[in-house]
Design a protein around this motif. Structure first.
Motif, PDB file in Angstrom:
ATOM      1  N   VAL A  39       6.667  19.150 -18.820  1.00 31.11           N
ATOM      2  CA  VAL A  39       7.697  19.440 -17.903  1.00 31.11           C
ATOM      3  C   VAL A  39       8.576  18.482 -17.729  1.00 31.11           C
ATOM      4  CG1 VAL A  39       7.974  19.890 -15.543  1.00 31.11           C
ATOM      5  CG2 VAL A  39       6.444  20.972 -16.686  1.00 31.11           C
ATOM      6  N   LEU A  40       8.058  17.186 -17.686  1.00 31.48           N
ATOM      7  CA  LEU A  40       9.083  15.822 -17.567  1.00 31.48           C
ATOM      8  C   LEU A  40       9.797  15.902 -19.071  1.00 31.48           C
ATOM      9  CD1 LEU A  40       6.432  13.232 -15.915  1.00 31.48           C
ATOM     10  CD2 LEU A  40       8.836  14.326 -14.966  1.00 31.48           C
ATOM     11  N   ASP A  41       9.112  15.938 -19.921  1.00 28.69           N
ATOM     12  CA  ASP A  41       9.912  15.930 -21.104  1.00 28.69           C
ATOM     13  C   ASP A  41      10.872  17.076 -21.388  1.00 28.69           C
ATOM     14  OD1 ASP A  41       8.380  13.711 -22.157  1.00 28.69           O
ATOM     15  OD2 ASP A  41       7.035  15.162 -23.427  1.00 28.69           O
ATOM     16  N   ASP A  42      10.435  18.313 -20.926  1.00 25.37           N
ATOM     17  CA  ASP A  42      11.352  19.333 -21.030  1.00 25.37           C
ATOM     18  C   ASP A  42      12.682  18.942 -20.003  1.00 25.37           C
ATOM     19  OD1 ASP A  42       9.824  20.651 -22.507  1.00 25.37           O
ATOM     20  OD2 ASP A  42       9.160  22.144 -21.327  1.00 25.37           O
ATOM     21  N   LEU A  43      12.639  18.308 -19.056  1.00 26.70           N
ATOM     22  CA  LEU A  43      13.610  18.133 -18.222  1.00 26.70           C
ATOM     23  C   LEU A  43      14.401  16.649 -18.656  1.00 26.70           C
ATOM     24  CD1 LEU A  43      11.994  18.496 -14.712  1.00 26.70           C
ATOM     25  CD2 LEU A  43      13.858  19.884 -15.599  1.00 26.70           C
ATOM     26  N   PHE A  44      13.704  15.819 -18.859  1.00 26.23           N
ATOM     27  CA  PHE A  44      14.393  14.089 -19.074  1.00 26.23           C
ATOM     28  C   PHE A  44      14.664  13.896 -20.520  1.00 26.23           C
ATOM     29  CE2 PHE A  44      12.441  14.651 -14.894  1.00 26.23           C
ATOM     30  CZ  PHE A  44      13.797  14.582 -14.054  1.00 26.23           C
ATOM     31  N   LEU A  45      13.991  14.548 -21.495  1.00 22.92           N
ATOM     32  CA  LEU A  45      14.495  14.085 -22.843  1.00 22.92           C
ATOM     33  C   LEU A  45      15.661  14.363 -23.149  1.00 22.92           C
ATOM     34  CD1 LEU A  45      11.020  14.719 -24.875  1.00 22.92           C
ATOM     35  CD2 LEU A  45      12.056  12.569 -24.217  1.00 22.92           C
ATOM     36  N   PRO A  46      16.269  13.829 -23.926  1.00 20.19           N
ATOM     37  CA  PRO A  46      17.803  14.300 -24.436  1.00 20.19           C
ATOM     38  C   PRO A  46      17.707  15.608 -25.203  1.00 20.19           C
ATOM     39  CG  PRO A  46      17.186  12.217 -25.496  1.00 20.19           C
ATOM     40  CD  PRO A  46      16.036  12.605 -24.676  1.00 20.19           C
ATOM     41  N   PRO A  47      18.618  16.247 -25.215  1.00 19.56           N
ATOM     42  CA  PRO A  47      18.549  17.421 -26.003  1.00 19.56           C
ATOM     43  C   PRO A  47      18.381  17.532 -27.593  1.00 19.56           C
ATOM     44  CG  PRO A  47      20.485  17.364 -24.628  1.00 19.56           C
ATOM     45  CD  PRO A  47      20.013  16.278 -24.427  1.00 19.56           C
ATOM     46  N   ALA A  48      18.861  16.288 -28.242  1.00 16.90           N
ATOM     47  CA  ALA A  48      18.576  16.087 -29.541  1.00 16.90           C
ATOM     48  C   ALA A  48      16.711  15.783 -29.933  1.00 16.90           C
ATOM     49  CB  ALA A  48      18.929  14.974 -30.115  1.00 16.90           C
ATOM     50  N   ALA A  49      16.037  15.459 -28.838  1.00 16.04           N
ATOM     51  CA  ALA A  49      14.515  15.521 -28.918  1.00 16.04           C
ATOM     52  C   ALA A  49      14.080  16.818 -28.165  1.00 16.04           C
ATOM     53  CB  ALA A  49      14.116  14.290 -27.792  1.00 16.04           C
ATOM     54  N   GLY A  50      14.698  17.771 -27.831  1.00 15.96           N
ATOM     55  CA  GLY A  50      14.330  18.911 -27.310  1.00 15.96           C
ATOM     56  C   GLY A  50      14.185  19.013 -25.737  1.00 15.96           C
ATOM     57  N   GLY A  51      14.821  18.383 -25.101  1.00 14.95           N
ATOM     58  CA  GLY A  51      14.781  18.441 -23.591  1.00 14.95           C
ATOM     59  C   GLY A  51      16.221  18.973 -23.134  1.00 14.95           C
ATOM     60  N   ALA A  52      16.216  18.862 -21.986  1.00 11.86           N
ATOM     61  CA  ALA A  52      17.411  19.406 -21.193  1.00 11.86           C
ATOM     62  C   ALA A  52      18.629  18.272 -20.952  1.00 11.86           C
ATOM     63  CB  ALA A  52      16.956  19.886 -19.755  1.00 11.86           C
ATOM     64  N   GLY A  53      18.011  17.055 -21.047  1.00 11.19           N
ATOM     65  CA  GLY A  53      19.011  16.018 -20.971  1.00 11.19           C
ATOM     66  C   GLY A  53      19.209  15.592 -19.545  1.00 11.19           C
ATOM     67  N   VAL A  54      18.442  15.889 -18.550  1.00 16.37           N
ATOM     68  CA  VAL A  54      18.662  15.486 -17.059  1.00 16.37           C
ATOM     69  C   VAL A  54      18.842  14.023 -17.090  1.00 16.37           C
ATOM     70  CG1 VAL A  54      17.877  15.500 -14.969  1.00 16.37           C
ATOM     71  CG2 VAL A  54      17.556  17.600 -16.145  1.00 16.37           C
ATOM     72  N   SER A  55      19.856  13.420 -16.704  1.00 16.15           N
ATOM     73  CA  SER A  55      19.986  11.922 -16.810  1.00 16.15           C
ATOM     74  C   SER A  55      20.478  11.285 -15.267  1.00 16.15           C
ATOM     75  CB  SER A  55      21.042  11.711 -17.846  1.00 16.15           C
ATOM     76  OG  SER A  55      22.245  12.205 -17.552  1.00 16.15           O
ATOM     77  N   VAL A  56      20.923  12.262 -14.416  1.00 13.87           N
ATOM     78  CA  VAL A  56      20.921  11.911 -13.122  1.00 13.87           C
ATOM     79  C   VAL A  56      20.276  12.550 -12.186  1.00 13.87           C
ATOM     80  CG1 VAL A  56      23.087  11.879 -11.191  1.00 13.87           C
ATOM     81  CG2 VAL A  56      23.440  11.559 -13.786  1.00 13.87           C
ATOM     82  N   VAL A  57      19.466  11.940 -11.069  1.00 17.55           N
ATOM     83  CA  VAL A  57      18.695  12.547  -9.892  1.00 17.55           C
ATOM     84  C   VAL A  57      19.122  11.994  -8.612  1.00 17.55           C
ATOM     85  CG1 VAL A  57      16.320  12.894  -9.194  1.00 17.55           C
ATOM     86  CG2 VAL A  57      16.646  12.607 -11.794  1.00 17.55           C
ATOM     87  N   ARG A  58      19.345  13.006  -7.914  1.00 13.23           N
ATOM     88  CA  ARG A  58      19.862  12.735  -6.385  1.00 13.23           C
ATOM     89  C   ARG A  58      18.569  12.823  -5.687  1.00 13.23           C
ATOM     90  NH1 ARG A  58      20.826  15.573  -1.588  1.00 13.23           N
ATOM     91  NH2 ARG A  58      20.457  17.648  -2.778  1.00 13.23           N
ATOM     92  N   VAL A  59      18.148  11.957  -4.645  1.00 14.71           N
ATOM     93  CA  VAL A  59      17.051  11.980  -3.837  1.00 14.71           C
ATOM     94  C   VAL A  59      17.631  12.059  -2.678  1.00 14.71           C
ATOM     95  CG1 VAL A  59      15.019  10.800  -3.309  1.00 14.71           C
ATOM     96  CG2 VAL A  59      15.741  10.656  -5.602  1.00 14.71           C
TER      97      VAL A  59
END
Length: 103
Positions: A40-60
């Protein structure tokens, strides 16, 4: 009234910081409680070139949001004027999830 949007790919006018979403107590609980947490973490936070969604900004959210676990939306970091600031609740799920996402 008609709105026209013109895209000029050769002209850079604004820089994009990134894409993302909000990490709430509830979303951290879902991610950290998943048997497929690493995927799940990889799917969200890996860059698209590595198969992820490329999430790079997180609001808390600071303090409770509508997505706090118990009681929903009814806590703060300082429950009264006399109480000291206390973010220990976030150390259970939210902070570990953010640290896992940062890896």
């Amino acid at each position: 009234r008609e709105v026209v949007v013109t895209v000029l790919p050769g002209e850079a006018r604004q820089r994009l910081l990134g894409f993302g979403g909000s990490m709430t107590e509830a979303s951290a609980a879902v991610i950290m409680g998943s048997p497929r947490r690493e995927q799940v973490l990889d799917d969200l936070f890996l860059p698209p070139a590595a198969g992820g969604a490329g999430v790079s900004v997180v609001r808390v959210p600071i303090g409770a949001s509508d997505f706090a676990l118990e009681p929903p939306g009814a806590y703060s970091y300082r429950d009264s004027e006399a109480a000291p600031f206390d973010a220990s609740r976030d150390e259970a799920l939210l902070v570990p999830c953010l640290q896992a996402a940062k890896r």
